[in-house]
Design a protein around this motif. Sequence first.
Motif, PDB file in Angstrom:
ATOM      1  N   ASN A 163      -4.777  25.802  -6.436  1.00  0.00           N
ATOM      2  CA  ASN A 163      -4.082  26.941  -7.034  1.00  0.00           C
ATOM      3  C   ASN A 163      -2.609  26.995  -6.653  1.00  0.00           C
ATOM      4  O   ASN A 163      -1.866  27.847  -7.132  1.00  0.00           O
ATOM      5  N   GLN A 164      -2.200  26.065  -5.779  1.00  0.00           N
ATOM      6  CA  GLN A 164      -0.781  25.918  -5.437  1.00  0.00           C
ATOM      7  C   GLN A 164      -0.477  24.423  -5.398  1.00  0.00           C
ATOM      8  O   GLN A 164      -1.371  23.612  -5.131  1.00  0.00           O
ATOM      9  N   PRO A 165       0.764  24.043  -5.660  1.00  0.00           N
ATOM     10  CA  PRO A 165       1.051  22.603  -5.770  1.00  0.00           C
ATOM     11  C   PRO A 165       1.030  21.893  -4.418  1.00  0.00           C
ATOM     12  O   PRO A 165       1.364  22.478  -3.394  1.00  0.00           O
ATOM     13  N   SER A 166       0.644  20.618  -4.437  1.00  0.00           N
ATOM     14  CA  SER A 166       0.716  19.763  -3.251  1.00  0.00           C
ATOM     15  C   SER A 166       1.781  18.700  -3.498  1.00  0.00           C
ATOM     16  O   SER A 166       2.339  18.593  -4.603  1.00  0.00           O
ATOM     17  N   ILE A 167       2.007  17.880  -2.488  1.00  0.00           N
ATOM     18  CA  ILE A 167       2.959  16.783  -2.663  1.00  0.00           C
ATOM     19  C   ILE A 167       2.466  15.805  -3.742  1.00  0.00           C
ATOM     20  O   ILE A 167       3.268  15.099  -4.345  1.00  0.00           O
ATOM     21  N   ALA A 168       1.172  15.776  -4.012  1.00  0.00           N
ATOM     22  CA  ALA A 168       0.667  14.896  -5.082  1.00  0.00           C
ATOM     23  C   ALA A 168       1.097  15.416  -6.450  1.00  0.00           C
ATOM     24  O   ALA A 168       1.539  14.640  -7.315  1.00  0.00           O
ATOM     25  N   ASP A 169       0.984  16.734  -6.663  1.00  0.00           N
ATOM     26  CA  ASP A 169       1.481  17.294  -7.926  1.00  0.00           C
ATOM     27  C   ASP A 169       2.959  16.965  -8.108  1.00  0.00           C
ATOM     28  O   ASP A 169       3.391  16.541  -9.176  1.00  0.00           O
ATOM     29  N   LEU A 170       3.720  17.166  -7.042  1.00  0.00           N
ATOM     30  CA  LEU A 170       5.162  16.952  -7.130  1.00  0.00           C
ATOM     31  C   LEU A 170       5.486  15.494  -7.464  1.00  0.00           C
ATOM     32  O   LEU A 170       6.293  15.205  -8.365  1.00  0.00           O
ATOM     33  N   SER A 171       4.852  14.561  -6.768  1.00  0.00           N
ATOM     34  CA  SER A 171       5.153  13.145  -6.993  1.00  0.00           C
ATOM     35  C   SER A 171       4.787  12.717  -8.411  1.00  0.00           C
ATOM     36  O   SER A 171       5.576  12.067  -9.112  1.00  0.00           O
ATOM     37  N   LEU A 172       3.603  13.090  -8.846  1.00  0.00           N
ATOM     38  CA  LEU A 172       3.139  12.616 -10.151  1.00  0.00           C
ATOM     39  C   LEU A 172       3.888  13.281 -11.298  1.00  0.00           C
ATOM     40  O   LEU A 172       4.213  12.626 -12.298  1.00  0.00           O
ATOM     41  N   VAL A 173       4.174  14.584 -11.154  1.00  0.00           N
ATOM     42  CA  VAL A 173       4.907  15.251 -12.244  1.00  0.00           C
ATOM     43  C   VAL A 173       6.334  14.696 -12.331  1.00  0.00           C
ATOM     44  O   VAL A 173       6.852  14.486 -13.436  1.00  0.00           O
ATOM     45  N   CYS A 174       6.965  14.443 -11.200  1.00  0.00           N
ATOM     46  CA  CYS A 174       8.315  13.842 -11.255  1.00  0.00           C
ATOM     47  C   CYS A 174       8.268  12.492 -11.976  1.00  0.00           C
ATOM     48  O   CYS A 174       9.197  12.139 -12.710  1.00  0.00           O
ATOM     49  N   GLU A 175       7.200  11.746 -11.762  1.00  0.00           N
ATOM     50  CA  GLU A 175       7.065  10.460 -12.458  1.00  0.00           C
ATOM     51  C   GLU A 175       6.966  10.678 -13.972  1.00  0.00           C
ATOM     52  O   GLU A 175       7.661  10.021 -14.761  1.00  0.00           O
ATOM     53  N   ILE A 176       6.104  11.609 -14.358  1.00  0.00           N
ATOM     54  CA  ILE A 176       5.904  11.847 -15.801  1.00  0.00           C
ATOM     55  C   ILE A 176       7.165  12.412 -16.454  1.00  0.00           C
ATOM     56  O   ILE A 176       7.426  12.148 -17.629  1.00  0.00           O
ATOM     57  N   MET A 177       7.952  13.170 -15.690  1.00  0.00           N
ATOM     58  CA  MET A 177       9.186  13.734 -16.256  1.00  0.00           C
ATOM     59  C   MET A 177      10.121  12.647 -16.761  1.00  0.00           C
ATOM     60  O   MET A 177      10.987  12.897 -17.598  1.00  0.00           O
TER      61      MET A 177
END
Lengths: 229, 229
Positions: A163-177
Motif C-alpha cells: 500500500n506504499q511504494p518500495s525501492i522496487a516500485d521506484l526502480s521499475l517505474v523509473c525504467e518504464i518511464m
Amino acid sequence: MELKVYGHRASQPSRAIMIFCKANNIEFEEVTIDLSKGQHKSPEYKEINPMGQVPAIIHGELQLFESHAILTYLASAFPGVADHWYPTDLVKRAKIHSVLDWHHSNLRRGSAPYIFNARLAPVFGLPLNPQAAAEAEKILISSLSTIESFWLQDSGTFLLGGNQPSIADLSLVCEIMQLELLDENERNRFLGPYKKVQQWIENTKNAINPQFDEMHGALYQLSAKMGKQ
Amino acid sequence: MELKVYGHRASQPSRAIMIFCKANNIEFEEVTIDLSKGQHKSPEYKEINPMGQVPAIIHGELQLFESHAILTYLASAFPGVADHWYPTDLVKRAKIHSVLDWHHSNLRRGSAPYIFNARLAPVFGLPLNPQAAAEAEKILISSLSTIESFWLQDSGTFLLGGNQPSIADLSLVCEIMQLELLDENERNRFLGPYKKVQQWIENTKNAINPQFDEMHGALYQLSAKMGKQ
C-alpha cells in the motif's frame, strides 16, 4: 558525512537514486555525468566507477555503484527513511530483493536496449539497430506481461500487494518511464494492454510527487525535443 | 519451520543455495527439478516458481525465487550463519550487493549463454548456436577480466579483499564452475590469463569443502560423460 550522487537525469537508475534521496530528505550533491558527451567514459569518472556507468555515489569512504545496491544502502544508512521503502521484515525484504533481481534479467534487458536501438542511438552518434530492437522488444513485452499478471497480482496499490511504494516500485517505474522517449502511438502499443501496469505507474508518480515529476523534467523535455525532430 | 529447496545440481545458482545451506548447517529438503526433462516448465513447478526457473525455496509461508534474494534471505533468517557470508556492517554489505548486482549483467550474461550455446544445447534437444556463443564469449571474457582487475584488486583471499567467503564469492564461483562442462583446452583458454581468478576459485573451494565438491559431483560427472561423447 557528505553524499555525492553521480548521475544523469536521462538515466533511469540515476533518477531512481535522486528521487529516493529527495523523497526521504536525504541531502546530496548532484554531480551530472553527461552521457551524451561521453563523460561516463572519461578517466576522471572511471576513478569513481571503473565500469563507466551511472549512477554511482560517494558517501564518506564508500564508493558504490549499481543502483539497487545504492538504494538498499541509502535506505539502511539514513535513519529517517520510512520502513515501506525497504522493510526490515525479512519476508517482505526478501520479496523486494526477488523483484529487484528479476528486473536485471527481464524488464531492464528489454526496455533499455529497445529504447536505445529503436530511438536513442542517434543521440550518441550511432545508427538505429532494428534487429537488436526486435529482440529487446520481445523481452520488454514479456516483462510487462509478468508485472501485470504476477508482480501486481495481489490487490494493492504497488508491487507485491503493497500500500506504499518500495525501492522496487521506484526502480521499475523509473525504467518504464523511459518509454516516454517513444512517440505516443508506440508507447500505447507497449503499455495499452496492461491496465494494472498503467495504474501502478500513476500510483507511484502520485505517491512520490512532486519529486518524481521534478526529476523526470529533463526526460519530458528530451521526449518533446525528439518528437519535433 | 521446514525449508524446501527446489533445484537441480547442474544449475549453478541451485548449487550455490544448497552449498550455502550445507556449509551453514541449515537443514533442508532437496527437491530435484530435472532441467533436462523440462520439469522446470511443468504446471506443478510453476505453482512454486511461475517463472519456470530454478532455484526456488519454500520456507513456511514464503515462496521465493531468484538465487541472490534467496541467499540474502537465508543468511538473515537463520541465526547460525557466520557474519562473513552477508555482513551486518552496512558498507561491507553494500559492496557485496554491488558485486551481486553486477553479476546479473556481466558474468551471468556471458557464462550461462556461452556454455549453453557452445556445448549444452544438445542435452536439451536444441542445436548449438555459434553466433550466440560468440556474443556471450565477449561478455564472459570481459567479466573475467573485471573480476581479475577490479573485484580481486585488493589483497585478500576473496572478492573485495575479504579473508572469508561471502555469498558473492559463492554465487560467482558456482557460475564459473560451469566452465567444467567445456573441454580442458577451452577452459584454459578462458581462465588461463586470469591467475587471481584461478587462485580465488581454489580459495573458495577450499574454504567451503567438503560441501563444495559434494554439490559439484553431478557437474563433474556430466562433464566426464560429455567428454566421452
